[in-house]
Design a protein around this motif. Structure first.
Motif, PDB file in Angstrom:
ATOM      1  N   LEU A   1       0.818  -1.220   0.000  1.00  0.00           N
ATOM      2  CA  LEU A   1       0.000   0.000   0.000  1.00  0.00           C
ATOM      3  C   LEU A   1       0.850   1.268   0.000  1.00  0.00           C
ATOM      4  CD1 LEU A   1      -2.954  -0.869   2.415  1.00  0.00           C
ATOM      5  CD2 LEU A   1      -2.727  -1.285  -0.028  1.00  0.00           C
ATOM      6  N   SER A   2       2.073   1.174   0.528  1.00  0.00           N
ATOM      7  CA  SER A   2       2.913   2.371   0.594  1.00  0.00           C
ATOM      8  C   SER A   2       3.317   2.852  -0.787  1.00  0.00           C
ATOM      9  CB  SER A   2       4.159   2.094   1.439  1.00  0.00           C
ATOM     10  OG  SER A   2       5.033   1.227   0.743  1.00  0.00           O
ATOM     11  N   ARG A   3       3.154   2.010  -1.790  1.00  0.00           N
ATOM     12  CA  ARG A   3       3.515   2.417  -3.149  1.00  0.00           C
ATOM     13  C   ARG A   3       2.390   3.172  -3.854  1.00  0.00           C
ATOM     14  NH1 ARG A   3       5.442  -3.276  -3.850  1.00  0.00           N
ATOM     15  NH2 ARG A   3       7.511  -3.288  -2.924  1.00  0.00           N
ATOM     16  N   LEU A   4       1.211   3.180  -3.228  1.00  0.00           N
ATOM     17  CA  LEU A   4       0.079   3.872  -3.866  1.00  0.00           C
ATOM     18  C   LEU A   4       0.078   5.337  -3.446  1.00  0.00           C
ATOM     19  CD1 LEU A   4      -2.646   1.223  -3.025  1.00  0.00           C
ATOM     20  CD2 LEU A   4      -1.500   1.508  -5.219  1.00  0.00           C
ATOM     21  N   GLU A   5      -0.410   6.158  -4.301  1.00  0.00           N
ATOM     22  CA  GLU A   5      -0.466   7.592  -4.020  1.00  0.00           C
ATOM     23  C   GLU A   5      -1.924   8.022  -3.837  1.00  0.00           C
ATOM     24  OE1 GLU A   5       1.987  10.353  -4.946  1.00  0.00           O
ATOM     25  OE2 GLU A   5       3.633   8.940  -4.702  1.00  0.00           O
ATOM     26  N   HIS A   6      -2.114   9.045  -3.017  1.00  0.00           N
ATOM     27  CA  HIS A   6      -3.457   9.609  -2.892  1.00  0.00           C
ATOM     28  C   HIS A   6      -3.857  10.282  -4.195  1.00  0.00           C
ATOM     29  CE1 HIS A   6      -4.767   9.110   1.245  1.00  0.00           C
ATOM     30  NE2 HIS A   6      -3.500   9.147   1.560  1.00  0.00           N
ATOM     31  N   GLU A   7      -5.107  10.093  -4.524  1.00  0.00           N
ATOM     32  CA  GLU A   7      -5.670  10.739  -5.706  1.00  0.00           C
ATOM     33  C   GLU A   7      -5.929  12.200  -5.363  1.00  0.00           C
ATOM     34  OE1 GLU A   7      -7.467  10.860  -9.541  1.00  0.00           O
ATOM     35  OE2 GLU A   7      -6.230   9.344  -8.579  1.00  0.00           O
ATOM     36  N   VAL A   8      -5.412  13.105  -6.153  1.00  0.00           N
ATOM     37  CA  VAL A   8      -5.674  14.517  -5.858  1.00  0.00           C
ATOM     38  C   VAL A   8      -6.188  15.246  -7.083  1.00  0.00           C
ATOM     39  CG1 VAL A   8      -4.066  14.796  -3.952  1.00  0.00           C
ATOM     40  CG2 VAL A   8      -3.250  15.080  -6.279  1.00  0.00           C
ATOM     41  N   GLY A   9      -7.026  16.226  -6.821  1.00  0.00           N
ATOM     42  CA  GLY A   9      -7.476  17.138  -7.868  1.00  0.00           C
ATOM     43  C   GLY A   9      -7.955  16.461  -9.135  1.00  0.00           C
ATOM     44  N   HIS A  10      -8.869  15.513  -8.993  1.00  0.00           N
ATOM     45  CA  HIS A  10      -9.409  14.826 -10.174  1.00  0.00           C
ATOM     46  C   HIS A  10     -10.042  15.832 -11.127  1.00  0.00           C
ATOM     47  CE1 HIS A  10     -12.005  12.073 -12.455  1.00  0.00           C
ATOM     48  NE2 HIS A  10     -11.100  11.175 -12.142  1.00  0.00           N
ATOM     49  N   ALA A  11      -9.805  15.618 -12.403  1.00  0.00           N
ATOM     50  CA  ALA A  11     -10.274  16.569 -13.410  1.00  0.00           C
ATOM     51  C   ALA A  11     -11.784  16.736 -13.386  1.00  0.00           C
ATOM     52  CB  ALA A  11      -9.829  16.113 -14.786  1.00  0.00           C
ATOM     53  N   ALA A  12     -12.499  15.680 -12.972  1.00  0.00           N
ATOM     54  CA  ALA A  12     -13.963  15.748 -12.992  1.00  0.00           C
ATOM     55  C   ALA A  12     -14.506  16.606 -11.842  1.00  0.00           C
ATOM     56  CB  ALA A  12     -14.551  14.345 -12.905  1.00  0.00           C
ATOM     57  N   GLY A  13     -13.668  16.921 -10.862  1.00  0.00           N
ATOM     58  CA  GLY A  13     -14.130  17.687  -9.702  1.00  0.00           C
ATOM     59  C   GLY A  13     -14.572  19.086 -10.095  1.00  0.00           C
ATOM     60  N   GLY A  14     -15.590  19.591  -9.407  1.00  0.00           N
ATOM     61  CA  GLY A  14     -16.072  20.933  -9.717  1.00  0.00           C
ATOM     62  C   GLY A  14     -15.177  22.000  -9.139  1.00  0.00           C
ATOM     63  N   GLY A  15     -15.279  23.216  -9.620  1.00  0.00           N
ATOM     64  CA  GLY A  15     -14.573  24.326  -9.006  1.00  0.00           C
ATOM     65  C   GLY A  15     -13.187  24.577  -9.556  1.00  0.00           C
ATOM     66  N   GLY A  16     -12.672  23.689 -10.367  1.00  0.00           N
ATOM     67  CA  GLY A  16     -11.380  23.911 -10.999  1.00  0.00           C
ATOM     68  C   GLY A  16     -10.211  23.959 -10.032  1.00  0.00           C
ATOM     69  N   ASP A  17     -10.404  23.462  -8.809  1.00  0.00           N
ATOM     70  CA  ASP A  17      -9.305  23.539  -7.853  1.00  0.00           C
ATOM     71  C   ASP A  17      -8.442  22.294  -7.958  1.00  0.00           C
ATOM     72  OD1 ASP A  17     -11.798  23.628  -5.223  1.00  0.00           O
ATOM     73  OD2 ASP A  17     -11.872  22.966  -7.268  1.00  0.00           O
ATOM     74  N   THR A  18      -7.712  22.224  -9.033  1.00  0.00           N
ATOM     75  CA  THR A  18      -6.844  21.075  -9.223  1.00  0.00           C
ATOM     76  C   THR A  18      -5.580  21.242  -8.393  1.00  0.00           C
ATOM     77  OG1 THR A  18      -5.972  22.209 -11.128  1.00  0.00           O
ATOM     78  CG2 THR A  18      -7.604  20.521 -11.555  1.00  0.00           C
ATOM     79  N   GLY A  19      -4.965  20.142  -8.104  1.00  0.00           N
ATOM     80  CA  GLY A  19      -3.679  20.170  -7.417  1.00  0.00           C
ATOM     81  C   GLY A  19      -3.767  20.622  -5.971  1.00  0.00           C
ATOM     82  N   VAL A  20      -4.858  20.315  -5.293  1.00  0.00           N
ATOM     83  CA  VAL A  20      -4.973  20.693  -3.889  1.00  0.00           C
ATOM     84  C   VAL A  20      -4.060  19.802  -3.063  1.00  0.00           C
ATOM     85  CG1 VAL A  20      -6.500  20.922  -1.912  1.00  0.00           C
ATOM     86  CG2 VAL A  20      -7.335  21.421  -4.189  1.00  0.00           C
ATOM     87  N   GLY A  21      -3.000  20.376  -2.600  1.00  0.00           N
ATOM     88  CA  GLY A  21      -2.084  19.627  -1.753  1.00  0.00           C
ATOM     89  C   GLY A  21      -1.347  18.554  -2.536  1.00  0.00           C
ATOM     90  N   SER A  22      -0.268  18.090  -2.021  1.00  0.00           N
ATOM     91  CA  SER A  22       0.365  16.910  -2.602  1.00  0.00           C
ATOM     92  C   SER A  22       0.457  15.926  -1.459  1.00  0.00           C
ATOM     93  CB  SER A  22       1.744  17.248  -3.151  1.00  0.00           C
ATOM     94  OG  SER A  22       2.527  17.881  -2.167  1.00  0.00           O
ATOM     95  N   ARG A  23      -0.698  15.263  -1.223  1.00  0.00           N
ATOM     96  CA  ARG A  23      -0.774  14.400  -0.055  1.00  0.00           C
ATOM     97  C   ARG A  23      -0.191  13.042  -0.399  1.00  0.00           C
ATOM     98  NH1 ARG A  23      -6.406  15.819  -0.526  1.00  0.00           N
ATOM     99  NH2 ARG A  23      -6.606  17.944   0.186  1.00  0.00           N
ATOM    100  N   ASP A  24       1.074  13.043  -0.759  1.00  0.00           N
ATOM    101  CA  ASP A  24       1.665  11.769  -1.108  1.00  0.00           C
ATOM    102  C   ASP A  24       2.055  11.008   0.146  1.00  0.00           C
ATOM    103  OD1 ASP A  24       3.567  13.540  -0.485  1.00  0.00           O
ATOM    104  OD2 ASP A  24       4.725  13.352  -2.323  1.00  0.00           O
TER     105      ASP A  24
END
Lengths: 294, 369
Positions: B329-352
């Motif tokens: 599981l440590s090799r997986l990354e959190h999904e962030v700022g999915h393109a389908a999300g509303g509001g255009g706030d992509t790249g919120v945090g880099s919660r890796d």
């Protein structure tokens, strides 16, 4: 038709049969051929993961192995908790050869087929929120939900942890909204739609759980929702059945109808009680249906 | 680049509250903390926030960005600024606000101290001139928990704590696991007893906000599950939460499916269940209380029971059962700022993920390849 192994889990098999019935009725209309897994067991929820984590991994590996044996590359779930549990176990097995080998040796000893790690676990919501499933859904929802305001309630374990779920932005999801709109309804926005319904601790810590449960119901009511829709039968059970306890505790009688996702789409597709089974709900769905028929 | 910020200003002495907009000119590599520094230096010296190390190790600059807790020094602003999104910055949740983005951490530290976060040594002294050596494998059990920097991001959106402010919460409990899992600690049983009490392990509602928010990959919810597993292994299983979990295990090996109807008496006991009769009858008429007899038995329940007996013998029990899956599981990354999300706030945090995976080389940071 996409052929998928169908894992309905405990609730849809028992207390939330209406979820299974409406999912089975809807699936062909959204391009899904369900292959039912007869021999599988409970995924253990967070409970076996916590009480006997090694057993949890093996139970889920067993479910994945039987799903793989159907020849399908997809195991479809209809419950958030099943989705997280199965995906978590799947990633653990797919990403660690030594662990997969050990688990397979154990599965072989009790007569379970080998799991090769080829299955993807996907929730029904994800199958119809994009791509071909979404196009078919739009065509199927011909009767629509005109005039209805629907509050989407995601629940936790279809969003978080996002590294195990990963379908959409866990803070700003939009799949349920897209579906509500494709069905012709109006999606209500409210902060608690991504929060917890309290179900996992509703028996052990009822007061804490009710403090969580009231938030989505109260906010959806204030925003003028005619009903809440959820992709999770556990959220459904707490939102629907425990409303009477909220009334007892707070004096507020919300009477908020709670729909499974498959039921909401089913209404828009013109399904009847035989496929929807609203009579199995604690809070009546009639006011919403009456408003729709006007 | 031009960075827009909407900051919730608050003064606890007057109760004044206002959302103020700022725009600053910042270098492309600027973090949220860098941008706050520019606001404070050039636009408004009265803005209050905490900071110290600026490199994700002191844990001072936890705050909310668009409603979710982040470390301000970890979040790069480039994507958001490019998308024209001005995020809302506010103080962390579940803690009282002192001023602007500064929260009173006292309730947090009280829970932290209640865990007795120090080693209570119980190991034998090594012979003279020799070290007390512990294997990497044993330390891997608490690898993730050891990464905690006490920033409070996991507490900010904790749903159980919103409902029960006395809940020890994800940070304190993860810290507790850091000592319960430490082979040098002698107070394991006392700790498990204490953490299993009211407002402890079994208060967790499994909302997973803590795992989502932690900037260091501690995964506090998993630490709480490890505590639960260790407590039950040690026979500390009298809490209703533990009984609830035990019934799931019993169900899986006897019928394969959850025996829902018997779950209430098995969790709460007979007396409480009788008090719940009226409520239960209301559900029963809707078919929500499936009759326990004859039980709904899965076809493959024999395999499920045999698996239980088999893995029990192999002794990968307690926290080890969870730890064994962490490598993958440590090799997986959190999904962030999915393109389908509303509001255009992509790249919120880099919660890796955690900086280092157990027993492995440091992982490359996102964008650092």
């Amino acid at each position: 038709m996409k052929r998928v192994a169908y894992y309905k889990g405990c609730l849809a098999s028992l207390s939330a049969k209406e979820l299974d019935i409406s999912t089975q009725a809807l699936s062909p209309k959204v391009g899904l051929e369900l292959v039912e897994l007869e021999t599988v067991t409970c995924c253990g929820a967070g409970d076996i993961h916590e009480a006997e984590p090694d057993y949890y991994l093996h139970l889920n590996a067993r479910i994945l192995a039987y799903a793989e044996a159907t020849g399908s590359d997809t195991l479809m779930t209809v419950c958030n908790v099943c989705t997280l549990n199965l995906r978590q176990a799947n990633f653990q097995l797919q990403g660690d050869e030594r662990l997969l080998e050990r688990v397979n040796e154990n599965l072989a000893k009790v007569g379970v087929p080998e799991y090769r790690g080829t299955v993807d676990v996907r929730h029904f919501l994800w199958m119809v929120a994009e791509g071909e499933g979404y196009d078919l859904l739009k065509a199927a929802a011909h009767k629509g939900l005109k005039g209805l305001k629907i509050a989407p309630f995601y629940g936790c374990q279809i969003l978080r942890p996002s590294k195990l779920l990963g379908f959409e932005d866990p803070d700003r999801p939009s799949s349920l909204e897209r579906i509500i709109e494709a069905c012709g309804g109006e999606a209500i926005d409210y902060p608690a739609k991504i929060k917890c319904c309290g179900f996992p601790i509703i028996q052990a810590r009822e007061e804490t759980a009710l403090g969580e449960l009231i938030q989505p119901i109260e906010q959806a009511k204030e925003a003028g929702a005619d009903a809440i829709v959820t992709p999770c039968p556990l959220c459904h059970l707490s939102l629907d059945a425990w409303q009477s306890k909220l009334k007892k505790q707070t004096g507020k009688d919300f009477q908020m109808p709670i729909l499974h996702l498959s039921q909401l789409i089913g209404v828009a597709a013109g399904f009847h009680e035989a496929e929807l089974r609203f009579k199995r709900h604690v809070v009546s769905v009639e006011p919403m249906l009456d408003k729709l028929s006007v | 680049m031009q960075v827009g910020l909407k900051i919730w200003r608050y003064d606890s002495t007057t109760g004044d509250r206002a959302l103020k907009e700022y725009e600053v000119d910042a270098p492309e590599e600027a973090t949220l903390l860098d941008c706050l520094d520019i606001v404070k230096d050039r636009l408004d010296g009265s803005l209050a926030y905490r900071k110290s190390c600026r490199m994700m190790i002191c844990g001072s600059c936890g705050m909310r960005m668009d409603g979710g807790a982040v470390l301000a020094c970890k979040v790069r602003m480039y994507d958001m600024a490019s998308a024209g999104h001005a995020p809302v910055i506010s103080a962390m949740g579940n803690l009282p606000i002192v001023k602007d983005l500064v929260v009173d951490m006292e309730p947090f530290w009280q829970k932290f101290k209640a865990m007795k976060p120090w080693l209570q040594p119980g190991y034998d002294q090594p012979p003279a001139d020799e070290e007390h050596v512990i294997s990497q494998e044993r330390m891997n059990v608490i690898h993730k928990e050891s990464l905690c920097i006490n920033c409070g991001c996991c507490v900010s959106e904790c749903n159980s704590m919103e409902s029960d402010p006395e809940f020890l919460g994800p940070q304190a409990l993860a810290k507790g696991m850091r000592f319960v899992g430490d082979p040098r600690d002698a107070a394991k049983t006392e700790r498990l007893d204490q953490y299993s009490a009211e407002h402890g392990i079994w208060d967790c509602t499994r909302c997973y906000f803590c795992n989502e928010r932690c900037p260091k990959g501690v995964d506090p919810r998993d630490a709480i599950a490890k505590l639960g597993a260790e407590a039950m292994k040690a026979g500390i299983d009298e809490d209703m939460g533990a009984k609830h979990a035990k019934w799931f295990v019993h169900s899986a090996k006897t019928t394969g499916w959850l025996r829902e109807t018997e779950l209430v008496p098995k969790t709460q006991g007979i007396v409480s269940s009788i008090k719940e009769m009226k409520f239960a009858m209301g559900l029963a008429v809707k078919g929500k209380v499936p009759p326990p007899f004859p039980p709904h038995v899965a076809e493959g329940v024999k395999e499920s029971r045999a698996l239980f007996e088999l893995v029990k013998e192999q002794g990968v029990d307690g926290a080890l059962g969870i730890v064994q899956g962490e490598r993958a599981l440590s090799r997986l990354e959190h999904e962030v700022g999915h393109a389908a999300g509303g509001g255009g706030d992509t790249g919120v945090g880099s919660r890796d993920q955690a900086d280092v995976s157990p027993g492995e080389e440091p992982t490359r940071k996102r964008g650092g390849e």
